[in-house]
Each structure stands twice: as structure tokens, then as C-alpha cells.
Design a protein around this motif. Structure first.
Motif, mmCIF file in Angstrom:
data_model
loop_
_atom_site.group_PDB
_atom_site.id
_atom_site.type_symbol
_atom_site.label_atom_id
_atom_site.label_comp_id
_atom_site.label_asym_id
_atom_site.label_seq_id
_atom_site.Cartn_x
_atom_site.Cartn_y
_atom_site.Cartn_z
ATOM 1 N N GLU B 412 0.740 -1.111 0.150
ATOM 2 C CA GLU B 412 -0.066 0.020 0.023
ATOM 3 C C GLU B 412 0.768 1.636 -0.067
ATOM 4 O OE1 GLU B 412 -2.117 -0.813 3.563
ATOM 5 O OE2 GLU B 412 -3.114 -2.568 2.840
ATOM 6 N N THR B 413 1.983 1.098 0.787
ATOM 7 C CA THR B 413 2.924 2.372 1.014
ATOM 8 C C THR B 413 3.536 2.367 -0.289
ATOM 9 O OG1 THR B 413 3.197 1.451 3.128
ATOM 10 C CG2 THR B 413 4.404 3.324 2.545
ATOM 11 N N GLU B 414 3.690 1.694 -1.192
ATOM 12 C CA GLU B 414 4.461 1.545 -2.253
ATOM 13 C C GLU B 414 3.620 2.161 -3.414
ATOM 14 O OE1 GLU B 414 7.596 1.905 -4.203
ATOM 15 O OE2 GLU B 414 7.754 0.732 -2.424
ATOM 16 N N TYR B 415 2.300 1.457 -3.354
ATOM 17 C CA TYR B 415 1.359 1.754 -4.540
ATOM 18 C C TYR B 415 0.970 3.225 -4.417
ATOM 19 C CZ TYR B 415 -2.861 1.028 -7.473
ATOM 20 O OH TYR B 415 -3.577 0.922 -8.517
ATOM 21 N N PHE B 416 0.689 3.863 -3.152
ATOM 22 C CA PHE B 416 0.164 5.217 -3.121
ATOM 23 C C PHE B 416 1.254 6.192 -2.785
ATOM 24 C CE2 PHE B 416 -3.566 2.583 -2.302
ATOM 25 C CZ PHE B 416 -4.605 3.356 -2.965
ATOM 26 N N LYS B 417 2.499 5.788 -3.161
ATOM 27 C CA LYS B 417 3.718 6.488 -2.656
ATOM 28 C C LYS B 417 3.828 8.016 -3.618
ATOM 29 C CE LYS B 417 8.482 5.762 -1.348
ATOM 30 N NZ LYS B 417 9.430 4.788 -1.406
ATOM 31 N N MET B 418 3.946 8.978 -3.043
ATOM 32 C CA MET B 418 3.917 10.379 -3.882
ATOM 33 C C MET B 418 5.322 10.850 -3.843
ATOM 34 S SD MET B 418 1.047 11.288 -4.775
ATOM 35 C CE MET B 418 -0.395 10.281 -4.747
ATOM 36 N N ASP B 419 5.829 10.564 -4.802
ATOM 37 C CA ASP B 419 7.056 11.180 -5.435
ATOM 38 C C ASP B 419 7.266 11.400 -6.956
ATOM 39 O OD1 ASP B 419 7.267 8.653 -6.677
ATOM 40 O OD2 ASP B 419 8.789 7.851 -5.312
ATOM 41 N N ARG B 420 8.413 11.532 -7.395
ATOM 42 C CA ARG B 420 8.412 11.855 -9.032
ATOM 43 C C ARG B 420 8.555 10.715 -9.792
ATOM 44 N NH1 ARG B 420 12.235 16.726 -9.325
ATOM 45 N NH2 ARG B 420 11.199 17.063 -11.292
ATOM 46 N N THR B 421 8.458 9.472 -9.382
ATOM 47 C CA THR B 421 8.474 8.195 -10.258
ATOM 48 C C THR B 421 7.141 7.826 -10.765
ATOM 49 O OG1 THR B 421 9.931 7.496 -8.418
ATOM 50 C CG2 THR B 421 9.369 5.818 -10.061
ATOM 51 N N ALA B 422 7.022 7.227 -11.944
ATOM 52 C CA ALA B 422 6.029 6.973 -12.646
ATOM 53 C C ALA B 422 5.006 6.036 -11.981
ATOM 54 C CB ALA B 422 6.101 6.447 -14.028
ATOM 55 N N LYS B 423 3.830 6.021 -11.943
ATOM 56 C CA LYS B 423 2.811 5.152 -11.128
ATOM 57 C C LYS B 423 3.067 3.732 -11.512
ATOM 58 C CE LYS B 423 -0.397 8.036 -9.322
ATOM 59 N NZ LYS B 423 0.409 8.608 -8.070
ATOM 60 N N ASP B 424 3.208 3.458 -12.929
ATOM 61 C CA ASP B 424 3.717 1.972 -13.152
ATOM 62 C C ASP B 424 4.823 1.236 -12.357
ATOM 63 O OD1 ASP B 424 2.005 1.296 -15.318
ATOM 64 O OD2 ASP B 424 3.317 1.648 -17.018
ATOM 65 N N GLU B 425 5.792 2.233 -12.011
ATOM 66 C CA GLU B 425 6.747 1.721 -11.095
ATOM 67 C C GLU B 425 6.563 1.348 -9.906
ATOM 68 O OE1 GLU B 425 10.794 3.527 -11.282
ATOM 69 O OE2 GLU B 425 10.315 4.113 -13.409
#
Lengths: 259, 456
Positions: B412-425
Motif C-alpha cells: 500500500e505504501t509503495e502503491y500510493f507513494k507520492m514522489d516523482r516516479t511513474a505510477k507504473d513503477e
């Protein structure tokens, strides 16, 4: 009296002290949630009545004053071994303080031709301890209060009570008829036998007497109660200092400060 | 000093010094006035039998402990449930996984249909009030209830059970049939050889606390209104630590019940109930629900969780075993039931006894309709269906209670993470976390297969 004594035991229905709380705002007892049970000191009264019957023969009649559900405490007494029961029940009794209450019980004891009336030392819901001496006073009978144990002398129509007094005890011999207030915890109340308990709770029926049956309809109830509760207040506990002192001298200092 | 002086007609009390003998005065003796015993007693009374029900507590319900949700389909057949002292109906069920790091992953359901009568027959109740009320329905139907009386043994005539021994003087009483509804801690049945001592693995311990809170506070915290209530169930290391079991939070009208239940074996191995409950109540997902509540009750109980395999013989010559004493408790992880099964078993036992006695019989064969009917009912059906469950979760404890909740939280943490990486990753990374924990695609498929029956 070769057919034994007429022993009357007075019992009272009270809210279970374990479940009674005090409303901190009004200072009144919150009785509504508490189940109604037999006043705890009355268990000692019933036990000494049964033991007395074993010693001198006769019968034990349980008596209570209250609304119809108060029958339950008569069932408790009969379950333990009392022979019969009387329920004093009448709207006219409502609001009675200890004066009319002891009058009603005194009149009933008279009707029952009592030789001995045994009560608990006080009730857990009002704690006056006035009813047993009140019964004796109304009837002009002897009284033994705060009794630890009883020793009957049937040949002399005398009941001896051992009373706890400061520095020891005293033994007081009282001529019948006599009213006894048993000390709380004076004996170990016997448990009801299984079959007796079933009988008491299913088949036993007390007789019901009204104020007019006893001829006292104009002398009981709120209007004939001399005591009035003026108000209630709660005492808040004093916060303790919780200080520790290491030596006796320090303790002495502290005490002297306070004094 | 005679009655005649004041009133010649005053009726003097009748001296009733002789105590009647109640041996064989009743058709049946019920041991325990819980839900199973009362259901049996009520059913028999309705069938015209004279029933004596013995209860060790000062009133029915005072010795009974359960989590808090009562399912009422069978009770509804016996009594008017709408006048029963229920607390709230269950408007929401929530299943939640907790890690010991404070993570929570939850699934919540609030079907609109549960808001309509009869609310899916699911209510929180307080046993002290409910059992007393239920027993009163039995008394009103003619049952004799005797409290503060503990049954200590059985009376036999050869093999046949012909009565009970109690802790009172003159304490033996006989009747053609004895219904053992003594609960989970069934000492009489065990001592009398009617059932084996239960295996440690098949018994759970439960501890529960009740916190007093304002009605409005409960409504706000759990998003409820009116008589709606919530049943939250928790799994994972954050609920019961190293043990196999779960935690629960149920809403009553003006209080909240919080508890944990896990295998007694885990408690014997050093995980104490008080520390487990304390940790659960301190979990960041649970603590805010009970914050500021005043603790008004603490209770503990054992739960038979052996399933159908651990059920003892339910009938004997002159006796039947019902409810918790018969091990009738279902824990499938999703379904936690027992009181409804207790009522169902009491009902079938009562019916079977009535028809056996109508033929003048009380032997094992004559009472056999009871286990037969129970076998055909949802009770045994469900127990058999979920028999695999306890052992399977125990075998897979580390995955289910530690790895899975943590992997879910990480994913969950990973999936919803807010940073500048693409959602796919993020999606890939989240999936990897889950697959890692489950043992790759193959491991995940194996586990899915193993647990498929949970929802079937």
C-alpha cells in the motif's frame, strides 16, 4: 412451654449493596440497577432463629414488610428452614420510617404470639439499627441488642444473650418475650437445602396482612413518621500527602508541625 | 397476646415444616441457564414437560462471557426477539489485518439491507441482561429456575443417568433426563466420562474488557446512528502477537467491548492474556476507538474450537450434552459463531427429549433424534465445512499473521507513494512486495487454493 417457642424472625428486602452506587450530584442512592436481596445481617438472624428452634423446639416464622415482591426474602428464609411466613403489605405502610415500621412488626409479633423476635442488627440500605429496639419498646418486651450468641433456658422462660462490649463481653438474661438484634457476622448462615429451596420458590405461600388487619391503619405511613430527611450531602475524601519520612525524628517534626 | 384480642378473622401463617421430595417431580433437569440450557428448557416447557433448570450464578447471564454478537434466527422461532434487551444491530462488519508496527489494512462492509428489519438477525448483546431475559421467557413458560446452585456430579442407576448431585445440603435430585448445558468448562461432563478432556490445541482463551462511552461518542467514532452498531474483527501480529487467534471491537449502546481470543496453548507457552489484550488495545488502529472510555468490566473465558472432530457423544442413557459443553463453536476466521449454535442444539435436544418421554423412554436410542437433527442442521454442517480451518491457519501462521499484513502495508505504501516516479513503477514494486511474501506466483496460487474454502 413444652411445645417449644414461637420464634419470629424479621427480614428485609434491600438493594444488593454490591451493586448500589451513590449519585455524586444528588447524594442519593442509585438503587434502580441493584437486584433486591435479603439484607445481609438478616442471614445471621435467620441462622440464629433456626439454631434456637433446634435447641428448644417450636417454629420459626419469617416476617417482612414491603410491596408484594418482598415475598422473595420470605422465600429465602423458608428455603433456609423457616416454617412459615407473613408478608405485611399495604399501601398504607408506604413511606414509614422506623417508628411505624417497628410498630407494624411489633403488632404482627404480638399476633403470632411470639416468644422470641430475632432481627439483624441493622439494614444495609438505611443503617439505623432502630427497628429491633422499636419492636421491644412498642410491646414493652425485653431486648437484647448486638448479640453474638444465644443461650436459651426454656425451663425458666429466659433467653441469655452474649453481647460484645468494650474490653470483653457480657451475658444478659432476658425474660420472654424478648426481641434480639443479632450482630452482623455473628454466625455462619446455613445454605438452603436443594429440595427446601425448590419448595420455598415454587410452592410456599406467605399469608398477607394489611395495616387494618393489625388495627394500625391510622398509625403508619409517611404521615406518622416523625423523622424527615432534610437533605443529603456527600463527603469528598481528603487527598493524602503521600510523603515518606525516613527517621522517627522526621516523623516527630511532621507531627509537631500539624499540632 | 392472642390473635382473637384484636381481630378474630386474622389468618395465621400455615406452618410448612415438612419439605416435599422433588425426586422425579420434574421430567427433566437442565444444568446451566445459559443460551443452550434455556433454549432446551423453553422448548421442553412448550412441549408440556415440567422442567427444573439449575444455575450456579445469582442470576442467568452473570457467569457467561462471549465476544458480543448474537445471531438470532433460532431464538426468533422461540421467543419475541423484538422485546429482547439487545444493544445494537450489526450495520457494519469490518475485517482488519494489523502488524505489530502499527499498520492496518481493512475491508469494511455495510450492506444497506442490514439496516432493515430484522437486521440480518445479528445484534450485540450484554449477556447479563440478555440471558436473564431469555431465562425469564422460559420461567414464564413454566420452567422452574433455581439459581446459586452448582451441579457437581451425576446420579446413576447402573449405566443410566438418573439425576444430578448439587453443592447444596440434601442436594441430590432425580429426573428421567438430564440436559448438560454447563458451558465450555464442562467439568461435570468430563468428570463423569461423558467427554474427554479437551486437547490444548482445540481450546482458545478469550479475554475481554468493556469500556463505557457516551452514546454520541460511539456513534461518531464508528459512524453510526440510531440502533446501528459495528463489529470489527482483527487478525495478524498486531492483534494477538505471536499467537494464533484474533481481536475484536464491538459496539454496545453505551459501551464498547474489546477483546482477544487465541489458542490456550499460546498462553501456556508464555503469552499472557493481559499482555496480549493490553498490546491490542494500545495498537494505533484500536486505541482511538476506546480513548477516554472508563473500564467497567473485565472477563475471561475458554472457547472450545475443536470443530466437528472434537464433538463428544451428544446422547447417553438419560442425558444429552448441548451448547459449548458439546463443543459447538464455529471459528472460520470470517464467521465467529457459538451462541446461535447453542440455541439450535438446545432446541433440537428439547424436541427429542419431549418425543422420547412421550414414549415413556429416556435411553440413548430414544434420544438419538437430537444428534440426528443437529447433524441435519446448519450447526454440524458448518462445523464440518470449516473443520480444516484451525489447523491450516496454525500451520501457516507466520505467513498469515506476520508476512501478509506487513507485505500488504508495504505494498500500500509503495502503491500510493507520492514522489516523482511513474505510477507504473510503484505498481510493479507493490506487486513484487506481495508476491515475495506469498512465495512468488506459484506460492500465491498454492495458498489461494488452500484457503479457497474460506469463502466457499
Amino acid at each position: 412451654m413444652n411445645d417449644g417457642w414461637n420464634i419470629v424472625v424479621c427480614v428485609k428486602q434491600v438493594p444488593d449493596a454490591d451493586d448500589v452506587t451513590i449519585d455524586p450530584d444528588t447524594g442519593t442512592l442509585n438503587r434502580s440497577d441493584a437486584p433486591a436481596v435479603l439484607n445481609r445481617p438478616d442471614h445471621n438472624a435467620v441462622e440464629s432463629a433456626l439454631a434456637l428452634r433446634e435447641a428448644v423446639g417450636g417454629t420459626v416464622t419469617a416476617i417482612t414488610m414491603g410491596p408484594p415482591p418482598a415475598k422473595a426474602v420470605l422465600q429465602t428464609a423458608v428455603g433456609a428452614g423457616a416454617d412459615g411466613g407473613v408478608l405485611l403489605t399495604d399501601r398504607a405502610f408506604g413511606g414509614s420510617d422506623t417508628w411505624p415500621t417497628s410498630l407494624a412488626l411489633a403488632r404482627a409479633a404480638e399476633e403470632l404470639d411470639a416468644d422470641v423476635v430475632i432481627c439483624g442488627e441493622e439494614s444495609t440500605d438505611s443503617s439505623t439499627g432502630q427497628v429491633p429496639p422499636g419492636i421491644a419498646a412498642h410491646n414493652g418486651w425485653s431486648q437484647l441488642t448486638y448479640v453474638e450468641s444465644l443461650e436459651p433456658r426454656p425451663d425458666e422462660d429466659v433467653l441469655v444473650g452474649k453481647r460484645d462490649v468494650e474490653g470483653g463481653y457480657e451475658r444478659v438474661a432476658a425474660k420472654l418475650p424478648v426481641v434480639v438484634a443479632m450482630e452482623f457476622g455473628a454466625n455462619r448462615p446455613r445454605p438452603a437445602g436443594l429440595h427446601r429451596k425448590i419448595f420455598a420458590e415454587t410452592e410456599f405461600e406467605p399469608v398477607e396482612w394489611t395495616a387494618s388487619d393489625l388495627g394500625i391503619e391510622d398509625r403508619v405511613g409517611l404521615a406518622n413518621s416523625p423523622t424527615k430527611v432534610g437533605g443529603m450531602d456527600t463527603a469528598s475524601p481528603v487527598e493524602r500527602e503521600r510523603e515518606r519520612v525516613d527517621t522517627v525524628d522526621d516523623l516527630y517534626e511532621h507531627i509537631m508541625e500539624v499540632l | 397476646m392472642s390473635a382473637q384480642e384484636t381481630n378474630g378473622t386474622l389468618q395465621l401463617p400455615k406452618m410448612q415444616s415438612e419439605t416435599p421430595d422433588y425426586n422425579d417431580a420434574y421430567d427433566a433437569i437442565v444444568v446451566g441457564a445459559g443460551l443452550a440450557g434455556t433454549a432446551a428448557a423453553l422448548t421442553m416447557a412448550r412441549e408440556g414437560l415440567d422442567v427444573l433448570m439449575l444455575e450456579r450464578g445469582p442470576a442467568p447471564g452473570t457467569k457467561n462471557v462471549f465476544g458480543g454478537v448474537l445471531y438470532t434466527p433460532t431464538i426468533r422461532e422461540l421467543v419475541d426477539v423484538d422485546s429482547a434487551p439487545t444493544e445494537r444491530y450489526i450495520a457494519e462488519k469490518r475485517f482488519s489485518m494489523l502488524t505489530s508496527d502499527g499498520d492496518e489494512t481493512a475491508v469494511s462492509m455495510r450492506p444497506g439491507a442490514w439496516r432493515d428489519e430484522p437486521h440480518n438477525d445479528s445484534y450485540t448483546v450484554l449477556r447479563r441482561r440478555f440471558d436473564e431475559w431469555f431465562a425469564k421467557q422460559a420461567v414464564d413458560a413454566g420452567v422452574t429456575l433455581i439459581t446459586e446452585t452448582t451441579v457437581t456430579g451425576l446420579v446413576r442407576d447402573g449405566r443410566k443417568i438418573v439425576g444430578v448431585e448439587t453443592d447444596r445440603p440434601d442436594g441430590e435430585i432425580r429426573a428421567p433426563v438430564v440436559v448438560l448445558a454447563e458451558g465450555a468448562n464442562s467439568l461435570v461432563s468430563e468428570n463423569e466420562g461423558l467427554k474427554d478432556r479437551q486437547e490444548r490445541e482445540a481450546v482458545a482463551v478469550s479475554v475481554k474488557e468493556v469500556f463505557k462511552l457516551d452514546r454520541e461518542t460511539i456513534d461518531d467514532r464508528f459512524r453510526l446512528d440510531g440502533d446501528a452498531g459495528a463489529a470489527y474483527n482483527y487478525f495478524g501480529e498486531g492483534a494477538v502477537g505471536e499467537a494464533v487467534g484474533g481481536g475484536f471491537v464491538y459496539t454496545n449502546k453505551r459501551s464498547v467491548s474489546v477483546g482477544v481470543a487465541y489458542r490456550i496453548e499460546d498462553a501456556a507457552n508464555g503469552q499472557t492474556p493481559e499482555a496480549t489484550l493490553d498490546a491490542f488495545e494500545s495498537h494505533p488502529a484500536v486505541a482511538p476507538l476506546i480513548r477516554g472510555g472508563r473500564r467497567i468490566e473485565y472477563s475471561a473465558h475458554v472457547i472450545p474450537e475443536g470443530g466437528a472432530k472434537a464433538m463428544p457423544d451428544l446422547v447417553h442413557d438419560g442425558a444429552v450434552v448441548v451448547g459449548d459443553a458439546a463443543g459447538l463453536v464455529l471459528n472460520s476466521g470470517v464467521h465467529l459463531e457459538g451462541t446461535n449454535m447453542a440455541v439450535e442444539s438446545g432446541y433440537h435436544a428439547g424436541k427429542a427429549i419431549a418425543s422420547a418421554l412421550a414414549d415413556g423412554r429416556s435411553d440413548e436410542a430414544a434420544l438419538a433424534a437430537y444428534p440426528r437433527d443437529l447433524e441435519d442442521s446448519f450447526v454440524v454442517e458448518n462445523l464440518r465445512h470449516y473443520d480444516w480451518f484451525q489447523q491450516t491457519i496454525a500451520d501457516d501462521r507466520k505467513f498469515l499473521f506476520e508476512d501478509l499484513p506487513r507485505a500488504l502495508a508495504d505494498a500500500e505504501t509503495e502503491y500510493f507513494k507520492m514522489d516523482r516516479t511513474a505510477k507504473d513503477e510503484h505498481t510493479d514494486a507493490a506487486r513484487d512486495r506481495l508476491l515475495d511474501a506469498a512465495g512468488g506466483w506459484f506460492g500465491a496460487a498454492k495458498r489461494a487454493w488452500r484457503f479457497r474454502r474460506m469463502l466457499s
